[in-house]
Design a protein around this motif. Structure first.
Motif, PDB file in Angstrom:
ATOM      1  N   HIS A 162      -2.617  11.781  -4.062  1.00  0.00           N
ATOM      2  CA  HIS A 162      -3.359  10.411  -3.718  1.00  0.00           C
ATOM      3  C   HIS A 162      -2.500   8.893  -4.251  1.00  0.00           C
ATOM      4  O   HIS A 162      -2.317   8.929  -5.506  1.00  0.00           O
ATOM      5  CB  HIS A 162      -4.608  10.641  -3.933  1.00  0.00           C
ATOM      6  CG  HIS A 162      -5.114  10.564  -5.644  1.00  0.00           C
ATOM      7  ND1 HIS A 162      -4.987  11.469  -6.484  1.00  0.00           N
ATOM      8  CD2 HIS A 162      -5.102   9.335  -5.996  1.00  0.00           C
ATOM      9  CE1 HIS A 162      -5.250  11.029  -7.879  1.00  0.00           C
ATOM     10  NE2 HIS A 162      -5.343   9.466  -7.460  1.00  0.00           N
ATOM     11  N   GLU A 163      -2.958   7.498  -3.455  1.00  0.00           N
ATOM     12  CA  GLU A 163      -2.449   6.792  -3.713  1.00  0.00           C
ATOM     13  C   GLU A 163      -3.372   6.676  -4.564  1.00  0.00           C
ATOM     14  O   GLU A 163      -4.695   6.430  -5.194  1.00  0.00           O
ATOM     15  CB  GLU A 163      -2.295   5.684  -2.934  1.00  0.00           C
ATOM     16  CG  GLU A 163      -1.656   4.545  -3.077  1.00  0.00           C
ATOM     17  CD  GLU A 163      -1.962   3.337  -1.630  1.00  0.00           C
ATOM     18  OE1 GLU A 163      -2.463   2.806  -1.874  1.00  0.00           O
ATOM     19  OE2 GLU A 163      -0.705   3.925  -1.135  1.00  0.00           O
ATOM     20  N   ARG A 164      -2.417   5.936  -6.403  1.00  0.00           N
ATOM     21  CA  ARG A 164      -3.339   4.954  -6.841  1.00  0.00           C
ATOM     22  C   ARG A 164      -2.390   4.028  -7.248  1.00  0.00           C
ATOM     23  O   ARG A 164      -1.275   3.481  -7.402  1.00  0.00           O
ATOM     24  CB  ARG A 164      -2.997   5.666  -8.433  1.00  0.00           C
ATOM     25  CG  ARG A 164      -4.173   5.191  -9.638  1.00  0.00           C
ATOM     26  CD  ARG A 164      -4.098   6.163 -10.636  1.00  0.00           C
ATOM     27  NE  ARG A 164      -4.973   5.500 -12.142  1.00  0.00           N
ATOM     28  CZ  ARG A 164      -5.451   6.130 -12.605  1.00  0.00           C
ATOM     29  NH1 ARG A 164      -4.722   6.986 -12.865  1.00  0.00           N
ATOM     30  NH2 ARG A 164      -5.682   5.021 -13.827  1.00  0.00           N
ATOM     31  N   ARG A 165      -2.666   2.499  -7.684  1.00  0.00           N
ATOM     32  CA  ARG A 165      -2.374   1.687  -8.083  1.00  0.00           C
ATOM     33  C   ARG A 165      -2.886   0.918  -9.222  1.00  0.00           C
ATOM     34  O   ARG A 165      -3.574   0.473 -10.045  1.00  0.00           O
ATOM     35  CB  ARG A 165      -2.923  -0.132  -6.971  1.00  0.00           C
ATOM     36  CG  ARG A 165      -2.700   0.453  -5.527  1.00  0.00           C
ATOM     37  CD  ARG A 165      -3.418  -0.794  -4.778  1.00  0.00           C
ATOM     38  NE  ARG A 165      -2.943   0.145  -2.880  1.00  0.00           N
ATOM     39  CZ  ARG A 165      -1.964  -0.446  -2.573  1.00  0.00           C
ATOM     40  NH1 ARG A 165      -1.545  -1.619  -3.410  1.00  0.00           N
ATOM     41  NH2 ARG A 165      -1.487  -0.463  -1.437  1.00  0.00           N
ATOM     42  N   TYR A 166      -1.442   0.309  -9.828  1.00  0.00           N
ATOM     43  CA  TYR A 166      -1.202  -0.257 -11.001  1.00  0.00           C
ATOM     44  C   TYR A 166      -1.107  -1.621 -11.350  1.00  0.00           C
ATOM     45  O   TYR A 166      -0.574  -1.762 -10.934  1.00  0.00           O
ATOM     46  CB  TYR A 166       0.006   0.385 -12.599  1.00  0.00           C
ATOM     47  CG  TYR A 166      -0.566   2.090 -12.187  1.00  0.00           C
ATOM     48  CD1 TYR A 166      -1.056   2.467 -12.859  1.00  0.00           C
ATOM     49  CD2 TYR A 166       0.092   3.220 -11.562  1.00  0.00           C
ATOM     50  CE1 TYR A 166      -1.235   3.974 -13.526  1.00  0.00           C
ATOM     51  CE2 TYR A 166      -0.398   4.008 -11.002  1.00  0.00           C
ATOM     52  CZ  TYR A 166      -0.915   4.842 -12.557  1.00  0.00           C
ATOM     53  OH  TYR A 166      -1.535   6.258 -13.164  1.00  0.00           O
ATOM     54  N   PRO A 167      -1.987  -1.984 -11.682  1.00  0.00           N
ATOM     55  CA  PRO A 167      -2.147  -3.624 -11.570  1.00  0.00           C
ATOM     56  C   PRO A 167      -0.703  -4.405 -12.405  1.00  0.00           C
ATOM     57  O   PRO A 167      -0.856  -4.181 -13.682  1.00  0.00           O
ATOM     58  CB  PRO A 167      -3.011  -4.478 -12.004  1.00  0.00           C
ATOM     59  CG  PRO A 167      -3.716  -3.011 -12.826  1.00  0.00           C
ATOM     60  CD  PRO A 167      -3.352  -2.299 -12.164  1.00  0.00           C
ATOM     61  N   SER A 168       0.095  -5.550 -11.966  1.00  0.00           N
ATOM     62  CA  SER A 168       0.872  -6.398 -12.701  1.00  0.00           C
ATOM     63  C   SER A 168       1.050  -8.096 -12.508  1.00  0.00           C
ATOM     64  O   SER A 168       0.545  -8.073 -11.644  1.00  0.00           O
ATOM     65  CB  SER A 168       2.350  -4.990 -12.874  1.00  0.00           C
ATOM     66  OG  SER A 168       2.917  -5.533 -11.054  1.00  0.00           O
ATOM     67  N   ALA A 170       3.184  -9.170 -11.628  1.00  0.00           N
ATOM     68  CA  ALA A 170       4.168  -9.127  -9.787  1.00  0.00           C
ATOM     69  C   ALA A 170       3.424  -8.756  -8.957  1.00  0.00           C
ATOM     70  O   ALA A 170       3.739  -8.996  -7.549  1.00  0.00           O
ATOM     71  CB  ALA A 170       5.240  -8.601 -10.126  1.00  0.00           C
ATOM     72  N   GLY A 171       2.493  -8.221  -9.075  1.00  0.00           N
ATOM     73  CA  GLY A 171       1.650  -7.156  -7.918  1.00  0.00           C
ATOM     74  C   GLY A 171       1.448  -5.993  -8.054  1.00  0.00           C
ATOM     75  O   GLY A 171       1.640  -5.582  -9.168  1.00  0.00           O
ATOM     76  N   ASP A 172       0.818  -4.658  -7.011  1.00  0.00           N
ATOM     77  CA  ASP A 172       0.207  -3.753  -7.565  1.00  0.00           C
ATOM     78  C   ASP A 172       1.632  -2.552  -7.346  1.00  0.00           C
ATOM     79  O   ASP A 172       2.291  -2.985  -6.556  1.00  0.00           O
ATOM     80  CB  ASP A 172      -0.656  -3.070  -6.625  1.00  0.00           C
ATOM     81  CG  ASP A 172      -2.047  -4.116  -6.950  1.00  0.00           C
ATOM     82  OD1 ASP A 172      -2.397  -4.300  -7.603  1.00  0.00           O
ATOM     83  OD2 ASP A 172      -3.049  -3.801  -6.225  1.00  0.00           O
ATOM     84  N   ILE A 173       1.530  -2.153  -8.241  1.00  0.00           N
ATOM     85  CA  ILE A 173       2.779  -0.866  -8.668  1.00  0.00           C
ATOM     86  C   ILE A 173       1.992   0.226  -8.362  1.00  0.00           C
ATOM     87  O   ILE A 173       0.645   0.889  -8.268  1.00  0.00           O
ATOM     88  CB  ILE A 173       3.001  -0.329  -9.812  1.00  0.00           C
ATOM     89  CG1 ILE A 173       4.096  -1.586 -10.851  1.00  0.00           C
ATOM     90  CG2 ILE A 173       4.035   0.525 -10.058  1.00  0.00           C
ATOM     91  CD1 ILE A 173       3.927  -1.612 -11.979  1.00  0.00           C
ATOM     92  N   VAL A 174       3.053   1.198  -6.432  1.00  0.00           N
ATOM     93  CA  VAL A 174       2.028   1.745  -5.885  1.00  0.00           C
ATOM     94  C   VAL A 174       2.347   3.106  -5.903  1.00  0.00           C
ATOM     95  O   VAL A 174       3.745   3.387  -5.928  1.00  0.00           O
ATOM     96  CB  VAL A 174       2.099   1.634  -4.216  1.00  0.00           C
ATOM     97  CG1 VAL A 174       1.199   2.314  -3.704  1.00  0.00           C
ATOM     98  CG2 VAL A 174       1.204  -0.048  -4.116  1.00  0.00           C
ATOM     99  N   VAL A 175       2.244   3.880  -6.975  1.00  0.00           N
ATOM    100  CA  VAL A 175       2.367   5.437  -7.092  1.00  0.00           C
ATOM    101  C   VAL A 175       1.328   6.726  -5.963  1.00  0.00           C
ATOM    102  O   VAL A 175      -0.181   6.293  -6.855  1.00  0.00           O
ATOM    103  CB  VAL A 175       2.283   5.675  -8.296  1.00  0.00           C
ATOM    104  CG1 VAL A 175       2.866   6.872  -9.225  1.00  0.00           C
ATOM    105  CG2 VAL A 175       3.089   4.357  -9.892  1.00  0.00           C
ATOM    106  N   ASN A 176       2.072   8.040  -5.548  1.00  0.00           N
ATOM    107  CA  ASN A 176       1.237   8.885  -5.296  1.00  0.00           C
ATOM    108  C   ASN A 176       1.151   9.711  -6.397  1.00  0.00           C
ATOM    109  O   ASN A 176       2.296  10.145  -7.537  1.00  0.00           O
ATOM    110  CB  ASN A 176       2.033   9.324  -4.334  1.00  0.00           C
ATOM    111  CG  ASN A 176       1.917   8.712  -3.408  1.00  0.00           C
ATOM    112  OD1 ASN A 176       0.791   8.359  -2.653  1.00  0.00           O
ATOM    113  ND2 ASN A 176       2.843   8.679  -1.982  1.00  0.00           N
ATOM    114  N   VAL A 177       0.214   9.914  -6.653  1.00  0.00           N
ATOM    115  CA  VAL A 177      -0.100  10.996  -8.534  1.00  0.00           C
ATOM    116  C   VAL A 177      -1.317  12.090  -8.083  1.00  0.00           C
ATOM    117  O   VAL A 177      -1.794  12.586  -6.912  1.00  0.00           O
ATOM    118  CB  VAL A 177      -1.803  10.185  -9.154  1.00  0.00           C
ATOM    119  CG1 VAL A 177      -1.476  10.827 -10.077  1.00  0.00           C
ATOM    120  CG2 VAL A 177      -0.050   8.828  -9.893  1.00  0.00           C
TER     121      VAL A 177
END
Length: 200
Positions: A162-168, A170-177
């Motif tokens: 499922h998609e998970r967003r990690y804030p940074s 520069a903007g959200d880092i989007v990862v399927n986890v």
């Protein structure tokens, strides 16, 4: 005379290159090696998991995830006298696996062959408390890697991809986890990077 003046002029030019106005020294430009970022001298080479059944573990890490075996030997560890009160030679089998590098990021699987009741006990469920670990593998083919890992012997699925967003900044880092537990109770995260604004 002309030869003398030429020599004197040459010396003056060399002195001018070595000094700035009013005889001040000129600092040489730093070399690329001097301006390169400092590299930490420490490498995390390997994480070693204690396992109960080597072949079941290899079915996940070698066969499903695609790691390659770099080392597979039987060992003795007579110095491990405190291992559940075991004595003798403490025979074991150590298998070292690599992902894409044979120096860093290696995974060790270590099975003691003279097993005790504690070795054979069922592992605790993943509860994300101190003392537990989470292994994270990045896959560029999560759509095929996850089903293969989920089907390995003794593996329990905690979360489907499922998609998970990690804030940074520069903007959200989007990862399927996705999250799994292997047959020895080690938690495994399989993910695939979707986008990272820091790399743009």
């Amino acid at each position: 005379m002309k030869r003398f003046l030429t020599g004197a002029l040459g010396a003056a030019l060399l002195a001018a290159c070595a000094t700035g106005p009013v005889g001040q020294s000129v600092t040489a430009s730093p070399t690329p090696a001097e301006t390169a970022p400092q590299v930490n001298p420490l490498d995390l080479r390997r994480t070693t998991l204690i396992v109960r059944d080597m072949e079941s573990s290899l079915a996940l890490y070698r066969d499903a995830l695609g790691m390659t075996v770099e080392y597979d030997q039987e060992l003795t560890s007579p110095g491990l006298t405190g291992r559940h009160g075991a004595d003798g030679k403490n025979r074991s089998r150590l298998v070292l696996l690599k992902a894409n590098d044979s120096f860093i990021g290696m995974l060790g699987l270590w099975q003691f062959l003279d097993q005790t009741d504690k070795d054979l006990a069922e592992p605790d469920a993943a509860d994300f408390t101190p003392g537990e670990i989470v292994l994270l593998f990045n896959s560029k083919t999560l759509d095929t890697t996850f089903p293969a890992a989920a089907a390995a012997p003794g593996v329990t699925v905690i979360g489907e991809p499922h998609e998970r967003r990690y804030p940074s900044e520069a903007g959200d880092i989007v990862v399927n986890v996705s999250m799994l537990v292997d047959n020895d109770g080690h938690t495994v995260e399989l993910n695939q990077l979707v986008s990272d604004p820091r790399q743009n």
